[in-house]
Design a protein around this motif. Sequence first.
Motif, PDB file in Angstrom:
ATOM      1  N   LEU A  11       0.826  -1.207   0.000  1.00  0.00           N
ATOM      2  CA  LEU A  11       0.000   0.000   0.000  1.00  0.00           C
ATOM      3  C   LEU A  11       0.860   1.257   0.000  1.00  0.00           C
ATOM      4  O   LEU A  11       0.562   2.234  -0.694  1.00  0.00           O
ATOM      5  CB  LEU A  11      -0.940   0.003   1.204  1.00  0.00           C
ATOM      6  N   LEU A  12       1.940   1.255   0.776  1.00  0.00           N
ATOM      7  CA  LEU A  12       2.829   2.413   0.823  1.00  0.00           C
ATOM      8  C   LEU A  12       3.506   2.640  -0.524  1.00  0.00           C
ATOM      9  O   LEU A  12       3.571   3.776  -1.014  1.00  0.00           O
ATOM     10  CB  LEU A  12       3.869   2.219   1.926  1.00  0.00           C
ATOM     11  N   ILE A  13       3.971   1.588  -1.151  1.00  0.00           N
ATOM     12  CA  ILE A  13       4.597   1.708  -2.476  1.00  0.00           C
ATOM     13  C   ILE A  13       3.580   2.204  -3.496  1.00  0.00           C
ATOM     14  O   ILE A  13       3.894   3.048  -4.345  1.00  0.00           O
ATOM     15  CB  ILE A  13       5.220   0.362  -2.903  1.00  0.00           C
ATOM     16  N   ASN A  14       2.344   1.703  -3.417  1.00  0.00           N
ATOM     17  CA  ASN A  14       1.281   2.150  -4.319  1.00  0.00           C
ATOM     18  C   ASN A  14       1.019   3.639  -4.132  1.00  0.00           C
ATOM     19  O   ASN A  14       0.870   4.379  -5.106  1.00  0.00           O
ATOM     20  CB  ASN A  14       0.015   1.339  -4.064  1.00  0.00           C
ATOM     21  N   ALA A  15       0.970   4.087  -2.886  1.00  0.00           N
ATOM     22  CA  ALA A  15       0.727   5.505  -2.610  1.00  0.00           C
ATOM     23  C   ALA A  15       1.862   6.367  -3.165  1.00  0.00           C
ATOM     24  O   ALA A  15       1.612   7.415  -3.780  1.00  0.00           O
ATOM     25  CB  ALA A  15       0.583   5.736  -1.108  1.00  0.00           C
ATOM     26  N   LEU A  16       3.084   5.936  -2.977  1.00  0.00           N
ATOM     27  CA  LEU A  16       4.226   6.713  -3.465  1.00  0.00           C
ATOM     28  C   LEU A  16       4.282   6.767  -4.991  1.00  0.00           C
ATOM     29  O   LEU A  16       4.520   7.826  -5.576  1.00  0.00           O
ATOM     30  CB  LEU A  16       5.528   6.141  -2.899  1.00  0.00           C
ATOM     31  N   SER A  17       4.040   5.627  -5.632  1.00  0.00           N
ATOM     32  CA  SER A  17       4.096   5.620  -7.098  1.00  0.00           C
ATOM     33  C   SER A  17       2.921   6.390  -7.704  1.00  0.00           C
ATOM     34  O   SER A  17       3.089   7.102  -8.708  1.00  0.00           O
ATOM     35  CB  SER A  17       4.141   4.188  -7.634  1.00  0.00           C
ATOM     36  N   SER A  18       1.748   6.289  -7.105  1.00  0.00           N
ATOM     37  CA  SER A  18       0.593   7.056  -7.589  1.00  0.00           C
ATOM     38  C   SER A  18       0.827   8.554  -7.400  1.00  0.00           C
ATOM     39  O   SER A  18       0.494   9.356  -8.263  1.00  0.00           O
ATOM     40  CB  SER A  18      -0.680   6.635  -6.863  1.00  0.00           C
ATOM     41  N   GLY A  19       1.401   8.917  -6.254  1.00  0.00           N
ATOM     42  CA  GLY A  19       1.700  10.320  -5.994  1.00  0.00           C
ATOM     43  C   GLY A  19       2.736  10.873  -6.953  1.00  0.00           C
ATOM     44  O   GLY A  19       2.612  12.004  -7.442  1.00  0.00           O
ATOM     45  N   ALA A  20       3.758  10.086  -7.250  1.00  0.00           N
ATOM     46  CA  ALA A  20       4.785  10.529  -8.195  1.00  0.00           C
ATOM     47  C   ALA A  20       4.198  10.710  -9.593  1.00  0.00           C
ATOM     48  O   ALA A  20       4.496  11.691 -10.283  1.00  0.00           O
ATOM     49  CB  ALA A  20       5.934   9.522  -8.222  1.00  0.00           C
ATOM     50  N   THR A  21       3.357   9.775 -10.013  1.00  0.00           N
ATOM     51  CA  THR A  21       2.707   9.889 -11.316  1.00  0.00           C
ATOM     52  C   THR A  21       1.799  11.111 -11.361  1.00  0.00           C
ATOM     53  O   THR A  21       1.763  11.840 -12.354  1.00  0.00           O
ATOM     54  CB  THR A  21       1.902   8.611 -11.625  1.00  0.00           C
ATOM     55  N   ALA A  22       1.077  11.349 -10.268  1.00  0.00           N
ATOM     56  CA  ALA A  22       0.196  12.517 -10.189  1.00  0.00           C
ATOM     57  C   ALA A  22       0.994  13.807 -10.339  1.00  0.00           C
ATOM     58  O   ALA A  22       0.599  14.713 -11.081  1.00  0.00           O
ATOM     59  CB  ALA A  22      -0.563  12.519  -8.872  1.00  0.00           C
ATOM     60  N   LEU A  23       2.120  13.890  -9.659  1.00  0.00           N
ATOM     61  CA  LEU A  23       2.942  15.100  -9.748  1.00  0.00           C
ATOM     62  C   LEU A  23       3.471  15.315 -11.162  1.00  0.00           C
ATOM     63  O   LEU A  23       3.491  16.446 -11.658  1.00  0.00           O
ATOM     64  CB  LEU A  23       4.092  15.034  -8.743  1.00  0.00           C
ATOM     65  N   LEU A  24       3.878  14.238 -11.812  1.00  0.00           N
ATOM     66  CA  LEU A  24       4.342  14.369 -13.204  1.00  0.00           C
ATOM     67  C   LEU A  24       3.218  14.867 -14.113  1.00  0.00           C
ATOM     68  O   LEU A  24       3.439  15.730 -14.966  1.00  0.00           O
ATOM     69  CB  LEU A  24       4.876  13.032 -13.714  1.00  0.00           C
ATOM     70  N   LEU A  25       2.031  14.311 -13.936  1.00  0.00           N
ATOM     71  CA  LEU A  25       0.899  14.727 -14.763  1.00  0.00           C
ATOM     72  C   LEU A  25       0.513  16.182 -14.492  1.00  0.00           C
ATOM     73  O   LEU A  25       0.092  16.898 -15.406  1.00  0.00           O
ATOM     74  CB  LEU A  25      -0.306  13.812 -14.522  1.00  0.00           C
ATOM     75  N   PHE A  54      -6.180   9.910  -4.650  1.00  0.00           N
ATOM     76  CA  PHE A  54      -6.075   8.468  -4.438  1.00  0.00           C
ATOM     77  C   PHE A  54      -4.824   8.128  -3.630  1.00  0.00           C
ATOM     78  O   PHE A  54      -4.871   7.324  -2.691  1.00  0.00           O
ATOM     79  CB  PHE A  54      -6.050   7.745  -5.794  1.00  0.00           C
ATOM     80  N   ALA A  55      -3.700   8.738  -3.975  1.00  0.00           N
ATOM     81  CA  ALA A  55      -2.449   8.480  -3.267  1.00  0.00           C
ATOM     82  C   ALA A  55      -2.565   8.886  -1.802  1.00  0.00           C
ATOM     83  O   ALA A  55      -2.076   8.175  -0.914  1.00  0.00           O
ATOM     84  CB  ALA A  55      -1.300   9.226  -3.936  1.00  0.00           C
ATOM     85  N   GLY A  56      -3.218  10.004  -1.537  1.00  0.00           N
ATOM     86  CA  GLY A  56      -3.419  10.426  -0.157  1.00  0.00           C
ATOM     87  C   GLY A  56      -4.261   9.432   0.622  1.00  0.00           C
ATOM     88  O   GLY A  56      -3.944   9.092   1.767  1.00  0.00           O
ATOM     89  N   PHE A  57      -5.332   8.950   0.004  1.00  0.00           N
ATOM     90  CA  PHE A  57      -6.200   7.969   0.653  1.00  0.00           C
ATOM     91  C   PHE A  57      -5.437   6.679   0.944  1.00  0.00           C
ATOM     92  O   PHE A  57      -5.518   6.135   2.051  1.00  0.00           O
ATOM     93  CB  PHE A  57      -7.413   7.680  -0.227  1.00  0.00           C
ATOM     94  N   VAL A  58      -4.687   6.179  -0.031  1.00  0.00           N
ATOM     95  CA  VAL A  58      -3.945   4.928   0.153  1.00  0.00           C
ATOM     96  C   VAL A  58      -2.853   5.108   1.209  1.00  0.00           C
ATOM     97  O   VAL A  58      -2.613   4.215   2.027  1.00  0.00           O
ATOM     98  CB  VAL A  58      -3.361   4.430  -1.191  1.00  0.00           C
ATOM     99  N   LEU A  59      -2.222   6.263   1.231  1.00  0.00           N
ATOM    100  CA  LEU A  59      -1.199   6.533   2.235  1.00  0.00           C
ATOM    101  C   LEU A  59      -1.793   6.495   3.640  1.00  0.00           C
ATOM    102  O   LEU A  59      -1.228   5.880   4.553  1.00  0.00           O
ATOM    103  CB  LEU A  59      -0.530   7.879   1.978  1.00  0.00           C
ATOM    104  N   VAL A  60      -2.946   7.122   3.812  1.00  0.00           N
ATOM    105  CA  VAL A  60      -3.612   7.107   5.125  1.00  0.00           C
ATOM    106  C   VAL A  60      -3.953   5.676   5.521  1.00  0.00           C
ATOM    107  O   VAL A  60      -3.739   5.268   6.670  1.00  0.00           O
ATOM    108  CB  VAL A  60      -4.877   7.995   5.102  1.00  0.00           C
ATOM    109  N   GLN A  61      -4.466   4.893   4.586  1.00  0.00           N
ATOM    110  CA  GLN A  61      -4.829   3.508   4.890  1.00  0.00           C
ATOM    111  C   GLN A  61      -3.600   2.669   5.240  1.00  0.00           C
ATOM    112  O   GLN A  61      -3.665   1.788   6.095  1.00  0.00           O
ATOM    113  CB  GLN A  61      -5.579   2.872   3.718  1.00  0.00           C
ATOM    114  N   SER A  62      -2.482   2.933   4.587  1.00  0.00           N
ATOM    115  CA  SER A  62      -1.273   2.136   4.849  1.00  0.00           C
ATOM    116  C   SER A  62      -0.667   2.472   6.207  1.00  0.00           C
ATOM    117  O   SER A  62       0.105   1.681   6.741  1.00  0.00           O
ATOM    118  CB  SER A  62      -0.241   2.365   3.743  1.00  0.00           C
ATOM    119  N   ARG A  63      -0.989   3.603   6.768  1.00  0.00           N
ATOM    120  CA  ARG A  63      -0.409   4.013   8.048  1.00  0.00           C
ATOM    121  C   ARG A  63      -1.302   3.660   9.236  1.00  0.00           C
ATOM    122  O   ARG A  63      -0.898   3.853  10.373  1.00  0.00           O
ATOM    123  CB  ARG A  63      -0.144   5.525   8.066  1.00  0.00           C
ATOM    124  N   LYS A  64      -2.486   3.124   8.990  1.00  0.00           N
ATOM    125  CA  LYS A  64      -3.389   2.768  10.093  1.00  0.00           C
ATOM    126  C   LYS A  64      -2.824   1.590  10.877  1.00  0.00           C
ATOM    127  O   LYS A  64      -2.167   0.718  10.311  1.00  0.00           O
ATOM    128  CB  LYS A  64      -4.772   2.414   9.554  1.00  0.00           C
TER     129      LYS A  64
END
Length: 70
Positions: A11-25, A54-64
């Motif tokens: 989940l953490l890797i998914n959040a980071l990769s989604s966030g990086a893709t979002a920033l590029l876009l 989405f990345a923010g949501f997944v990041l929050v879920q991975s830290r619970k």
Amino acid sequence: MKTITSLKSVLLINALSSGATALLLLLFPGYIAELFGAPKTLPFVAVGIFLLLFAGFVLVQSRKPIVQKG
């Protein structure tokens, strides 16, 4: 529990990769639209905004904390 730990890592890797893709876009929509041969940048910006949320949501879920069964 190794399975839960690995799920949290995924989940953490998914959040980071989604966030990086979002920033590029969001930072380079014109370049990415040109790369794909698209005439407009708005769809890329929209997907970037969605991925950022989405990345923010997944990041929050991975830290619970882990909830134990029973």
